[in-house]
Structure formats: C-alpha cells, structure tokens
Design an enzyme around this catalytic site. Sequence first.
Site, mmCIF file in Angstrom:
data_model
loop_
_atom_site.group_PDB
_atom_site.id
_atom_site.type_symbol
_atom_site.label_atom_id
_atom_site.label_comp_id
_atom_site.label_asym_id
_atom_site.label_seq_id
_atom_site.Cartn_x
_atom_site.Cartn_y
_atom_site.Cartn_z
ATOM 1 N N GLN A 227 41.725 173.406 -5.726
ATOM 2 C CA GLN A 227 41.729 174.691 -6.426
ATOM 3 C C GLN A 227 42.444 174.598 -7.767
ATOM 4 O O GLN A 227 43.560 174.085 -7.850
ATOM 5 C CB GLN A 227 42.407 175.779 -5.588
ATOM 6 C CG GLN A 227 42.182 177.142 -6.227
ATOM 7 C CD GLN A 227 43.013 178.254 -5.633
ATOM 8 O OE1 GLN A 227 44.242 178.189 -5.639
ATOM 9 N NE2 GLN A 227 42.364 179.285 -5.123
ATOM 10 N N CYS B 260 45.515 184.979 -7.642
ATOM 11 C CA CYS B 260 46.963 184.822 -7.512
ATOM 12 C C CYS B 260 47.697 185.942 -8.262
ATOM 13 O O CYS B 260 47.457 186.168 -9.443
ATOM 14 C CB CYS B 260 47.392 183.460 -8.060
ATOM 15 S SG CYS B 260 49.182 183.230 -7.963
ATOM 16 N N PRO C 25 44.057 178.095 0.481
ATOM 17 C CA PRO C 25 45.062 177.443 -0.365
ATOM 18 C C PRO C 25 46.378 178.203 -0.268
ATOM 19 O O PRO C 25 46.401 179.421 -0.401
ATOM 20 C CB PRO C 25 44.465 177.563 -1.776
ATOM 21 C CG PRO C 25 43.484 178.692 -1.705
ATOM 22 C CD PRO C 25 43.000 178.758 -0.289
ATOM 23 N N GLY D 237 41.897 187.313 4.810
ATOM 24 C CA GLY D 237 42.893 188.369 4.814
ATOM 25 C C GLY D 237 43.203 188.900 6.198
ATOM 26 O O GLY D 237 42.361 189.511 6.848
ATOM 27 N N ASP D 238 44.431 188.607 6.656
ATOM 28 C CA ASP D 238 44.967 189.201 7.880
ATOM 29 C C ASP D 238 44.283 188.757 9.161
ATOM 30 O O ASP D 238 44.268 189.492 10.142
ATOM 31 C CB ASP D 238 44.961 190.740 7.780
ATOM 32 C CG ASP D 238 45.740 191.214 6.571
ATOM 33 O OD1 ASP D 238 46.878 190.743 6.384
ATOM 34 O OD2 ASP D 238 45.203 192.017 5.788
HETATM 35 C C1 LIG Z 1 52.950 181.287 0.260
HETATM 36 C C2 LIG Z 1 51.556 181.586 -0.216
HETATM 37 C C3 LIG Z 1 50.974 180.778 -1.157
HETATM 38 C C4 LIG Z 1 49.671 181.040 -1.614
HETATM 39 N N1 LIG Z 1 49.111 180.207 -2.526
HETATM 40 C C5 LIG Z 1 47.829 180.430 -2.925
HETATM 41 C C6 LIG Z 1 47.181 179.544 -3.829
HETATM 42 O O1 LIG Z 1 47.732 178.513 -4.251
HETATM 43 N N2 LIG Z 1 45.909 179.847 -4.214
HETATM 44 C C7 LIG Z 1 45.241 180.975 -3.748
HETATM 45 O O2 LIG Z 1 44.090 181.219 -4.119
HETATM 46 N N3 LIG Z 1 45.836 181.815 -2.875
HETATM 47 C C8 LIG Z 1 47.085 181.563 -2.457
HETATM 48 N N4 LIG Z 1 47.653 182.396 -1.531
HETATM 49 C C9 LIG Z 1 46.832 183.464 -0.922
HETATM 50 C C10 LIG Z 1 46.144 182.952 0.352
HETATM 51 O O3 LIG Z 1 45.251 181.896 0.076
HETATM 52 C C11 LIG Z 1 45.362 184.072 1.068
HETATM 53 O O4 LIG Z 1 44.376 184.569 0.200
HETATM 54 C C12 LIG Z 1 46.256 185.226 1.499
HETATM 55 O O5 LIG Z 1 47.449 184.754 2.085
HETATM 56 C C13 LIG Z 1 45.517 186.146 2.467
HETATM 57 O O6 LIG Z 1 45.079 185.437 3.605
HETATM 58 P P1 LIG Z 1 45.917 185.449 4.990
HETATM 59 O O7 LIG Z 1 46.095 186.903 5.388
HETATM 60 O O8 LIG Z 1 45.071 184.691 5.948
HETATM 61 O O9 LIG Z 1 47.225 184.821 4.700
HETATM 62 C C14 LIG Z 1 48.960 182.158 -1.111
HETATM 63 C C15 LIG Z 1 49.563 182.986 -0.148
HETATM 64 C C16 LIG Z 1 50.847 182.713 0.300
HETATM 65 C C17 LIG Z 1 51.460 183.614 1.325
#
Ligand SMILES: Cc1cc2nc3c(=O)[nH]c(=O)nc-3n(C[C@H](O)[C@H](O)[C@H](O)COP(=O)(O)O)c2cc1C
Length: 335
Positions: A66, A97, A12, A198-199
């Site tokens: 969500q 969040c 999300p 994550g990452d």
């Molecule tokens: C712009 C943005 C918006 C996000 N919105 C949500 C959200 O609505 N709900 C949520 O659980 N996490 C949210 N996240 C976190 C991501 O779902 C994810 O857990 C986080 O970016 C780590 O994963 P990644 O390294 O693959 O980006 C958001 C992250 C970013 C950067």
Amino acid sequence: MDFHNNKLILAPLAGITERVFRRLCRERGADIVVSEMVSAEGICRNPARNRHYIEFSTTERPIGIQLFGANPRSLADAVRYVEDEAHPDFIDLNSGCPVPKVVRKNGGSALLRDARLFERIVSAMTRAATVPITVKLRSAWSGTDWVDTTFARIAQECGAAAVALHPRTRAMGFSGHSFWGRIAEVKAAVSVPVIGNGDIIHPNDALEMLEVTGCDSLMIGRAARGNPWLFGQIRRRLKGEPIQTVTAQMRYETMLEHITSYRREHGEARAVRELRSQIGWYLKGTPHAAVARERLFSAADTAQIEDAVEEHFRSAPNLTKKPQRQNTSSFSQEH
Ligand SMILES: Cc1cc2nc3c(=O)[nH]c(=O)nc-3n(C[C@H](O)[C@H](O)[C@H](O)COP(=O)(O)O)c2cc1C
C-alpha cells in the site's frame, strides 16, 4: 489477482502488518495480506531507507503493497520502483488514512476532498503498473457528505481492479460504528469487486457483512491483532462448519513464534520496542492479563517478554478462547 468469492484480507495496519504478522495471518487462514502504508515520496527520495517496508517472503503471497501520497508523479514512480524491486501481486492506494501527519500533506483521506487529484493519481498509477491497482477508501471527509460511490466510480474508470471501503468518515477516526449500508451503495455503483471493511470482530459479523452489503470480499484489521486465527474461524463459519476454538497452547506457541520470528527479522532493539504491545494483544480477555501486561511493559529485552508469555501460560494452561462479540467474557474452562 482475484478479489471475488469471499476472500479474507488482512487490512493494512501501520506498525502492525509487517512481514512476521502477515505470515502468521496467512498461515492461519487469511487469503490475501496488505503491507502497512508506505510513503510514495519516501520511496522516491530515499528508496534504501524505505526498502524494508516493501519486502516480503513468497509465503505471504498474494500480497499487496500500500502506498500513500498526493503527487501523481511520485505515486507512479513509486509504483514502478515497488514493482521492479518487490514484485507484489497488487499495489493499493491509501485514500482513507485520517492521521494528521498524512492528511496535512494531502494524502490518505485528504484525497477525498479532491476528486480531480484522486483521478490523476489513480490514472498515473494504473498507467505505470503492470500489476492490478486497488484503492482503499473511507466514505466521506466529514458529516454525511458521502463521496464513496463517486470515488469508487472514478477509480473504476481509471482502471482500478478493486475498491476496498471502510465506511467511516475521516472525522470519525475509529469512533462509532462503520456504516455498512455505504458498502452496499458502492457495490451497486461499480462492477469491479468491492471489499467490505470495518468492525468485523466475530465470524458472525463477517457473515452479516456479506449478507447485508453483497460485497465480494472482506477485509479485517483491528480484530486480527493478537488473533490471527480469526480468518480460519471466519472461513469455517462461512462454510457452515463449527468454529475452531483457540486453546491456551495455540496462543502460547504462536506468541513465542511471533517473538522469535520478529527478533530474527527486525533485530532485538525494534523487537523489544514493538512486541510489548503486539504480544499484549494476544492477552486481551484472558485471565491474569493485567499481570502479564505489566510484565510485558516493563520487559527490558525480548527474553523477558518470553518469560512473561511463559508465566502467563503457566497461570492458565487449560483455557480455551472462544470467539466472542464485543464486551462479553471470552473464556471458558476447557474439559
Ligand atoms: C493501528 C492502525 C493502523 C492502521 N494503518 C492503516 C494503514 O497503514 N493503511 C490503511 O489504509 N488503513 C490503516 N488502518 C485502517 C485499517 O486498515 C481499517 O480500515 C480499519 O481499522 C477498519 O477496519 P477494522 O474495523 O477491521 O479494524 C489502520 C488502523 C489502525 C487501527
């Protein structure tokens, strides 16, 4: 709903994982998608205004909606409403969040400070739901006060069907690197499927996360922005097949499809506001990106956004983007 067997899940992302982008990701290899977070209070107080957040098309399935909030009754009511109105495949609780607006009202990662409240919320949601309830956690509020294993166990005991973990603390925001070791800890602590997040930037990261953590499935967020092909590339990597490169033509066609579908779905005003940055993500690491981005950001309407995309494609039509790990040049000339 199956969260086992290396499912590739679009995370999300508020403001980004709306229906058009979710569909683009599903069509390019994501197995499961999740909506951006929706306020349970908002749904209860003003369902009509929040309805568009929970709508999706059948081509996006399987999909999770969500919810965030801090009141067990509102979350249970929101679960009933979402199920009745939208019929998603599962509903997820945001327990990660870090944004002040959400945390101030005890939602998102603030739940990590109150295990009792978290327990009441997950119980209320699973009792209200007929579809699976999942939770998405961070590892701690701050420091090294890890609460992820405790919260994952509570979620499981309250009937959650899976746990997704983004192993950063609330205090870290998005800085540093996520602690993948925590995913292994949570995997060892519960029997429900664990989704690692994550990452993951490159297909090799996905393979590595599966290997070092033993998690059941993977969730990808930021690296999918402007790169919906990442899911298909990861799938091929996991099968030991060569990773498909993204050609300028593929990128160009997808950008145009993104713009056209977004405009049709959300209208011109929202499209021009949101697409400047969303289309900008596709340009990351491409030659002449700075010029194209400048044009994008000064675009007055979506026709000008399309012009910027067109112009960018014409400036380098034969370039192929190979997936690259961070901080490396991501382009090579195609033969
Ligand atoms: C712009 C943005 C918006 C996000 N919105 C949500 C959200 O609505 N709900 C949520 O659980 N996490 C949210 N996240 C976190 C991501 O779902 C994810 O857990 C986080 O970016 C780590 O994963 P990644 O390294 O693959 O980006 C958001 C992250 C970013 C950067």
